[in-house]
Design an enzyme around this catalytic site. Structure first.
Site, mmCIF file in Angstrom:
data_model
loop_
_atom_site.group_PDB
_atom_site.id
_atom_site.type_symbol
_atom_site.label_atom_id
_atom_site.label_comp_id
_atom_site.label_asym_id
_atom_site.label_seq_id
_atom_site.Cartn_x
_atom_site.Cartn_y
_atom_site.Cartn_z
ATOM 1 N N HIS A 76 3.194 6.298 -5.405
ATOM 2 C CA HIS A 76 2.774 6.537 -6.784
ATOM 3 C C HIS A 76 1.847 7.764 -6.841
ATOM 4 O O HIS A 76 1.949 8.597 -7.741
ATOM 5 C CB HIS A 76 2.040 5.287 -7.290
ATOM 6 C CG HIS A 76 1.917 5.199 -8.778
ATOM 7 N ND1 HIS A 76 1.177 4.225 -9.393
ATOM 8 C CD2 HIS A 76 2.412 5.959 -9.782
ATOM 9 C CE1 HIS A 76 1.242 4.392 -10.707
ATOM 10 N NE2 HIS A 76 1.977 5.434 -10.957
ATOM 11 N N GLU A 129 0.831 -1.213 0.000
ATOM 12 C CA GLU A 129 0.000 0.000 0.000
ATOM 13 C C GLU A 129 0.865 1.262 0.000
ATOM 14 O O GLU A 129 0.482 2.281 -0.558
ATOM 15 C CB GLU A 129 -0.973 0.005 1.183
ATOM 16 C CG GLU A 129 -1.953 -1.178 1.218
ATOM 17 C CD GLU A 129 -2.692 -1.410 -0.099
ATOM 18 O OE1 GLU A 129 -2.878 -0.449 -0.857
ATOM 19 O OE2 GLU A 129 -3.088 -2.574 -0.353
HETATM 20 ZN ZN ZN Z 1 -2.617 -2.939 -4.906
#
Ligand code: ZN
Length: 676
Positions: free
Chosen positions: A469, A463
């Site tokens: 990201h 996560e």
């Molecule tokens: Zn994922």
């Protein structure tokens, strides 16, 4: 309305003040405002020549405005789900989906994007944004003649209903089945907690003995631990015939639903101008064609099959006889215990959550020179929630994220990353991104801190990969910033990539510290943990390949009136399966990913992203896992670009070549065969 905390310009949502009664007025307000703004914009554009700045950027603002109102609501719906909030949320869904359909089918809006597209400069982000949007317009049938457009809409609605019906049949079929056992000797091997529940079920029904219901945890316990072979078979049979003609009670048979779904999907894809649904599904993905995916999966299958056959042979030798489908999990568990003798409970004391999180911060700093600073004053929805600000070593603020790590009542299970605020820089003011990182770890008690299993640690890293990201993006337009606009089959690259750190001895030492002695995880346990990673990796790989190839084959058929799904499955199994399944196995009848969820002609995405992640990881493994130059390149080429570049090109820019499957095979302990 100014008192409505959902309608403020604050940089962060005022979570503690949001009440269910704020939800509907706020949503209605923003939808009304957005509709008005859209109308004004469209009418202005009739007299002006539209360009990216005067037409598209205001539309980005509209999307962002809606996200800022609805985002906190849908987040609270997941993590603080009171009946009142759930009502308010459900109340709003029809209005929201009406608005979304209205936007997706708006011909004039689509034409506006088209006009802008024809005069775009060389801003890569702007081009991707406009092209993605035009593609999505096309995929929702915007440019069809009226009659076909309404047929398409009807098909999508019908498909939604059929998907729900598919799921409902599974649930009904499951709740109609149970197994009553009166002899405790027959239940040897089952965990105490499962027996306890079964005994309670029986007494609730006024019966003697143990009543087992057909839910996933019970099924998995049974198939993994029950020593009685015929009871295992019974449970297995119930599980794999759910919602089918072979179920004990066939009234919830999904056969017709499956046929309908396949037929209507084909028709929908055909209307938009595709050969079949698989082609339609791939139009928005990283993979270029059905052939490319088939080739990819086939290649993995060829490489893995012999290895998996060997794993099965070893398992049968260990068990001392030929194994049926209902024996595999049972004997695998026994073999795993014997080989690795490392249990979750042994590892937990070394992974107190705070310690692991601190280690994670160290990893982030070593990789990207970023710091996570706890900001105590930030308002949240629960005392356990924390907010961290992310800054670069030179002090530049990058963004922030909330962590909500522990399981509690009224919180959805599982782990996920969600966006809270998107990065935006369109009128000269930079808005930095904010994420939610949510897990469901065991909460601390009065005397013991929260202690994680190793699989929890891997989840946290996963996560966190999504979080980076979202946060490290340098894209200014929300709809292509962070994870937005990233194709479905590539979005798990940063997360699966990040998992690898949680298996590295160096990182494991950094992350661990016994909660009583502060002793790091001993080398002996690190070794065992590492070798357990590849246990039966071949068999697991083939299982995923079977699902993916089956899904693709079903959706790549052209024009047939009906598909014999089990003939398709048999053909796929012939190629890639090594475990024999009984003829009455009705796996497809409960294959929710593709019939009830969003994975149709997309199940391959799991393996696809895994290959990218393993190959990216191999670049780190080659140069040292904290190599600054490699980390920097990964950040620039992959993490920062959002949905603005083709992922294949981005990957190549990072790795210096297209992705290879070998690193995943090696990581899984599967010897790579050299083919000439
Ligand atoms: Zn994922």
């Amino acid at each position: 309305m100014t008192n409505n905390p959902l309608l403020t310009d604050q940089p962060l949502p005022r979570f503690s003040q949001i009440q269910p009664e704020h939800v509907e007025p706020a949503l209605n307000q923003v939808l009304t405002d957005n509709r008005e703004s859209l109308e004004t914009l469209l009418s202005n554009m009739r007299n002006e020549s539209p360009n990216f700045e005067n037409a598209i950027l205001p539309l980005e603002e509209l999307g962002d405005r809606l996200g800022r109102v609805w985002g906190p609501v849908s987040h609270l719906h997941s993590v603080k789900n009171t009946p009142e909030l759930r009502d308010a949320y459900n109340q709003c869904l029809p209005a929201l989906s009406r608005y979304q359909t209205e936007m997706a089918q708006n011909t004039e809006l689509c034409a506006l994007y088209q006009q802008v597209a024809d005069h775009l400069g060389d801003d890569e982000a702007a081009r991707s944004l406009v092209q993605n949007t035009l593609r999505d317009f096309r995929l929702s049938g915007v440019d069809l003649p009226e009659d076909k457009k309404s047929r398409f809409k009807a098909l999508i609605e019908q498909l939604t209903q059929l998907g729900a019906k598919f799921e409902q049949n599974i649930l009904d079929s499951m709740s109609g089945w149970s197994l009553l056992e009166t002899d405790l000797d027959n239940l040897a091997g089952l965990p105490a907690t499962v027996l306890e529940q079964a005994s309670k079920n029986a007494s609730d029904a006024g019966e003697e003995g143990w009543r087992f219901e057909l839910d996933q945890p019970t099924y998995i316990s049974f198939i993994t631990h029950a020593e009685n072979r015929s009871l295992r078979q019974k449970f297995y049979r119930a599980w794999v015939t759910r919602a089918s003609d072979c179920a004990d009670d066939p009234q919830f048979d999904n056969t017709q639903v499956i046929n309908q779904i396949l037929k209507l999907r084909h028709e929908a894809a055909d209307l938009i101008g595709f050969h079949h649904y698989a082609e339609y599904s791939l139009a928005s993905k990283m993979a270029d064609s059905v052939e490319e995916v088939q080739e990819f999966l086939g290649q993995l299958g060829v490489q893995t099959k012999a290895h998996a056959e060997e794993e099965l042979a070893q398992l049968e030798a260990f068990a001392g006889n030929t194994l049926e489908a209902w024996d595999i999990a049972f004997w695998s568990e026994k073999l795993r215990e014997e080989r690795y003798s490392v249990s979750d409970e042994q590892l937990r004391p070394y992974f107190p959550a705070d310690r692991v999180f601190k280690g994670l911060c160290d990893v982030a700093h070593k990789l990207y020179g970023i710091n996570l600073n706890y900001r105590e004053e930030v308002d949240t929805w629960h005392p356990e929630v924390r907010f961290y600000e992310l800054s670069q070593d030179d002090g530049t603020i990058i963004g922030g994220f909330y962590t909500d790590l522990y399981a509690r009542q009224h919180k959805r299970s599982g782990a996920w990353m969600d966006e809270c605020v998107c990065r935006k820089n369109i009128d000269g003011t930079l808005v930095t991104p904010v994420a939610h990182l949510v897990c469901n770890f065991a909460a601390p008690t009065e005397n013991t801190p929260s202690l994680l299993t190793h699989s929890d640690v891997v989840t946290l890293f996963h996560e966190f990969g999504h979080t980076l990201h979202h946060l490290l993006t340098r894209i200014d337009y929300p709809s292509v910033a962070g994870i937005n606009g990233v194709p479905w089959d590539a979005v798990e690259l940063p997360s699966q990539f990040m998992e690898n750190f949680a298996w590295e001895p160096e990182v494991l030492r950094l992350l661990s510290g016994h909660y009583q002695t502060d002793e790091p995880l001993p080398d002996m346990l690190i070794d065992k943990l590492q070798s357990s990673r590849i246990f039966q990796a071949g068999l697991q790989m083939l299982r995923q390949l079977e699902f993916a190839l089956f899904d693709l084959a079903l959706h790549a058929k052209q024009g047939e009136e009906s598909t014999d799904v089990y003939a398709v499955l048999a053909e796929v199994r012939q190629r890639v399966a090594v475990i024999k399944q009984p003829e009455w196995n009705r796996f497809a009848h409960s294959f929710s990913h593709i019939f009830g969820g969003g994975y149709a002609a997309g199940y391959y995405s799991y393996k696809w992203a895994e290959v990218l992640a393993a190959d990216a990881w191999s670049a780190f493994a080659e140069s040292g896992i904290f190599d600054a130059e490699v980390a920097n390149r990964f950040r620039q080429e992959i993490l920062e670009i959002g949905g603005t570049r083709k992922i294949s090109a981005a990957f190549e820019a990072f790795r210096g070549r297209p992705p290879h499957v070998e690193p995943l095979l090696i990581q899984s302990g599967i010897a790579v065969q050299v083919t000439s």
